[in-house]
Structures are given as C-alpha cells and as structure tokens.
Enzyme design. Structure first.
Site, PDB file in Angstrom:
ATOM      1  N   ASN A  11       2.845   0.628  -6.148  1.00 31.59           N
ATOM      2  CA  ASN A  11       2.480  -0.339  -5.108  1.00 31.59           C
ATOM      3  C   ASN A  11       3.171  -1.662  -5.432  1.00 31.59           C
ATOM      4  OD1 ASN A  11       1.275  -2.073  -3.322  1.00 31.59           O
ATOM      5  ND2 ASN A  11      -0.802  -1.876  -4.157  1.00 31.59           N
ATOM      6  N   TRP A  12       4.235  -1.942  -4.672  1.00 29.78           N
ATOM      7  CA  TRP A  12       5.030  -3.128  -4.965  1.00 29.78           C
ATOM      8  C   TRP A  12       4.340  -4.411  -4.490  1.00 29.78           C
ATOM      9  CZ3 TRP A  12      10.740  -1.463  -3.334  1.00 29.78           C
ATOM     10  CH2 TRP A  12      11.108  -0.340  -4.086  1.00 29.78           C
ATOM     11  N   LYS A  13       3.268  -4.256  -3.712  1.00 30.11           N
ATOM     12  CA  LYS A  13       2.533  -5.417  -3.156  1.00 30.11           C
ATOM     13  C   LYS A  13       3.519  -6.360  -2.457  1.00 30.11           C
ATOM     14  CE  LYS A  13      -1.055  -4.647  -6.540  1.00 30.11           C
ATOM     15  NZ  LYS A  13      -2.113  -5.187  -7.394  1.00 30.11           N
ATOM     16  N   HIS A  99      -6.964  -1.079   0.085  1.00 23.72           N
ATOM     17  CA  HIS A  99      -6.636  -1.597  -1.247  1.00 23.72           C
ATOM     18  C   HIS A  99      -7.536  -2.795  -1.553  1.00 23.72           C
ATOM     19  CE1 HIS A  99      -4.539  -3.661  -4.478  1.00 23.72           C
ATOM     20  NE2 HIS A  99      -4.127  -2.464  -4.816  1.00 23.72           N
ATOM     21  N   GLU A 101      -6.984  -5.646  -2.602  1.00 22.42           N
ATOM     22  CA  GLU A 101      -6.563  -6.954  -2.083  1.00 22.42           C
ATOM     23  C   GLU A 101      -6.806  -7.058  -0.586  1.00 22.42           C
ATOM     24  OE1 GLU A 101      -2.879  -6.424  -4.065  1.00 22.42           O
ATOM     25  OE2 GLU A 101      -3.996  -6.670  -5.930  1.00 22.42           O
ATOM     26  N   GLU A 171      -9.711   2.030  -8.436  1.00 22.58           N
ATOM     27  CA  GLU A 171      -9.077   0.836  -9.007  1.00 22.58           C
ATOM     28  C   GLU A 171     -10.147  -0.236  -9.208  1.00 22.58           C
ATOM     29  OE1 GLU A 171      -4.695   0.496  -7.900  1.00 22.58           O
ATOM     30  OE2 GLU A 171      -5.716   0.083  -6.032  1.00 22.58           O
ATOM     31  N   GLY A 177      -4.274  -6.292 -12.194  1.00 22.41           N
ATOM     32  CA  GLY A 177      -3.460  -7.472 -12.476  1.00 22.41           C
ATOM     33  C   GLY A 177      -4.002  -8.351 -13.586  1.00 22.41           C
ATOM     34  N   SER A 217      -3.797  -2.263 -14.132  1.00 24.27           N
ATOM     35  CA  SER A 217      -3.054  -2.632 -15.342  1.00 24.27           C
ATOM     36  C   SER A 217      -2.503  -1.431 -16.109  1.00 24.27           C
ATOM     37  CB  SER A 217      -3.931  -3.509 -16.260  1.00 24.27           C
ATOM     38  OG  SER A 217      -4.254  -4.727 -15.610  1.00 24.27           O
ATOM     39  N   GLY A 238       0.633  -1.162 -10.079  1.00 21.89           N
ATOM     40  CA  GLY A 238       1.075  -2.402  -9.442  1.00 21.89           C
ATOM     41  C   GLY A 238       2.214  -3.018 -10.237  1.00 21.89           C
ATOM     42  N   GLY A 239       1.875  -3.991 -11.104  1.00 23.31           N
ATOM     43  CA  GLY A 239       2.879  -4.754 -11.852  1.00 23.31           C
ATOM     44  C   GLY A 239       3.945  -3.905 -12.519  1.00 23.31           C
TER      45      GLY A 239
HETATM   46  P1  13P Z   1      -1.757  -3.648 -11.493  1.00 24.45           P
HETATM   47  O1  13P Z   1      -1.136  -2.397 -12.037  1.00 24.45           O
HETATM   48  O2  13P Z   1      -0.782  -4.789 -11.371  1.00 24.45           O
HETATM   49  O3  13P Z   1      -3.009  -4.017 -12.219  1.00 24.45           O
HETATM   50  O4  13P Z   1      -2.181  -3.332  -9.980  1.00 24.45           O
HETATM   51  C1  13P Z   1      -2.918  -2.183  -9.720  1.00 24.45           C
HETATM   52  C2  13P Z   1      -2.974  -1.991  -8.254  1.00 24.45           C
HETATM   53  O5  13P Z   1      -3.586  -2.758  -7.550  1.00 24.45           O
HETATM   54  C3  13P Z   1      -2.226  -0.858  -7.685  1.00 24.45           C
HETATM   55  O6  13P Z   1      -2.543  -0.660  -6.339  1.00 24.45           O
END
Ligand code: 13P
Length: 262
Positions: A11-13, A99, A101, A171, A177, A217, A238-239
């Site tokens: 997930n590149w957000k 998600h 967010e 999650e 994050g 994470s 994510g990251g």
């Molecule tokens: P991180 O891996 O940056 O914690 O993000 C997880 C996430 O929200 C994947 O959808």
C-alpha cells in the site's frame, strides 16, 4: 500457514510520483520474477495506476494491480470519487476497503465500508477489508469487540461464495506507521479470533479459505516470525513497500513461510 496461498500487498498510500512509482514497480516486478509462492499486489495512488499497469503488463508480471479506495455508486454526481467500473477499466484487479486512514482521517464508518466492499465485489474486483483497533480501544480491552464489529458490519450481505475474492487485513491502528509491530502471538490471537467469527458467520469451509493478512510496521526483519503463525496468511505493507528490495524480501518471506522453509 496453511494451504491458503499467502497474499502480500504494498500500500503505497499518498506517496511516490510518476518517476519514483515507475522505478518502484519495475523493482518489485523484477525482484519477484521467479517467485510463484505468493500472490502480490501493489496499490499505487490513483493517478499512477495506468503507468504501473503498463509496467506490470510489459514485463509479463504476475504482480496484481490494486487501488486504495473506491466509491460504491456506479457513476454520477460524486465529485472526486472513483467507481469500481472505472477501476476495472484501468486494469485494476483489487481494492482496499476501510483502510485505517480512511476510517480515522476521513471518518468512514462501517456501513459505508460495507457498501464499498459489496460494490467492489459486484464490479468484479477482489476486495481487502481492513480492520483493527486503536490503542485506546486495545488498552480498554475492547480489541475483540471492535474488530468483530468491523468484520460483521463490513461483510453484511456478502455471501460466503465470494470468499475466494475477499481478504481481511488485520491492521491494529497503533502499529501502523509507528514502528511498533504486533508480536507474532498478538497477531495470531487477533487472526484466530477473526477466523472464529468467520466460521460462525459462514461455516468452517469458508472460514478456512479466507485469507487474513497482518499489517502494521512490517519490515523484512519482523515479517518472518509473524508469517509463521498459523492464521497469518501474509501481510499488507505500508512504509516498507516503498523500497523495492524490502518489499520483495517481505513477499519472499511469505512464500517461504507457506512452503514451511523458515
Ligand atoms: P506501515 O507498514 O507503514 O505501518 O503501514 C501499514 C499499512 O497501513 C498498510 O496498509
């Protein structure tokens, strides 16, 4: 793991641009060229979907194309929104719904997320329902209640026959994050609880077929132990998905775990 094929999503957000996103897509496809033991999808921002699609197609990659969100209506006066049919038209195969967010920054509620999930599946997309408790909810001992509500309401009116096209991403909000990964035991407990709920909703067979992936994470040095848990079927990253080498390493750990070679 089990005979469920593991799934890892990147997930590149709201990150990358056309150039860095293209480099990332090339790095991921090249790194996974000979890896058939894991289903992988990348979820770039909307404006880069077609660019990433071309890269995946030109390289004959099995990496799938995903979108980070969609709206449940087919078309019409919904400024700023994107429908499932539009995503399909752009070659998208999977979409994230609910998600953390979207829930906590944009204020999306379970009922809206359920509408999106239903519309995604109806449009022929695979759907990833994201659930997870906040730190406050966890500390109050409400983790099971919250994730159960999110799963139950999120899946309302969705038949078990669509289980193959559904993934649940657990999650925990406090792990996203923050660099704080859930322990393998915590992840396993949450996943087992969600699978138990699926069994009560749909029966054992469906519950055993739905993949439940962990997000929060995930890094190459933490993913292996989490993927080794029996009810963890991969991850949503994510990251670390913004770095091709890290993401590829995480995907390979999921494949190795399913093969029982870690
Ligand atoms: P991180 O891996 O940056 O914690 O993000 C997880 C996430 O929200 C994947 O959808």
């Amino acid at each position: 793991m089990s005979d469920r094929k593991p799934f890892v999503g990147g997930n590149w957000k709201m990150n990358t641009n056309r150039s860095t996103g293209s480099d990332l897509a090339r790095g991921v496809t090249d790194g996974l060229l000979h890896e058939g033991g894991v289903e992988v999808a990348v979820f770039p921002p909307f404006p880069y979907l077609l660019t990433v699609r071309s890269i995946l197609r030109d390289r004959g990659s099995s990496v799938r194309l995903g979108a980070q969100d969609m709206y449940h209506q087919g078309d019409g006066a919904y400024t700023g929104e994107v429908s499932g049919a539009m995503l399909r038209d752009c070659g998208v195969q999977a979409v994230l719904c609910g998600h953390s967010e979207r829930r906590h920054v944009m204020g999306e509620k379970d009922e809206l997320i359920n509408k999106k999930l239903r519309a995604a599946l109806e449009a022929g997309l695979d759907a990833v329902l994201c659930v997870g408790e906040t730190l406050e909810e966890r500390e109050a001992g409400h983790q099971d209640i919250i994730t159960s509500r999110q799963v139950r309401t999120g899946l309302a009116e969705i038949p078990g026959s669509l289980a193959e096209r559904l993934i649940i991403a657990y999650e925990p909000v406090w792990a996203i994050g923050t660099g704080k990964t859930a322990t393998p035991e915590d992840a396993q407990a949450a996943h087992a609880q969600i699978r138990g709920l699926l069994e009560r909703m749909y029966g054992k067979d469906v519950a055993n077929r739905v993949r439940i992936v962990y997000g929060g994470s995930l890094k190459p040095d933490t993913a292996g132990a989490i993927f080794a848990e029996p009810d963890v079927d991969g991850g949503l990253v994510g990251g670390a998905s913004l770095n091709a080498a890290d993401f590829v390493a995480i995907c390979k750990l999921a494949a190795a775990s399913a093969r029982g070679s870690v």
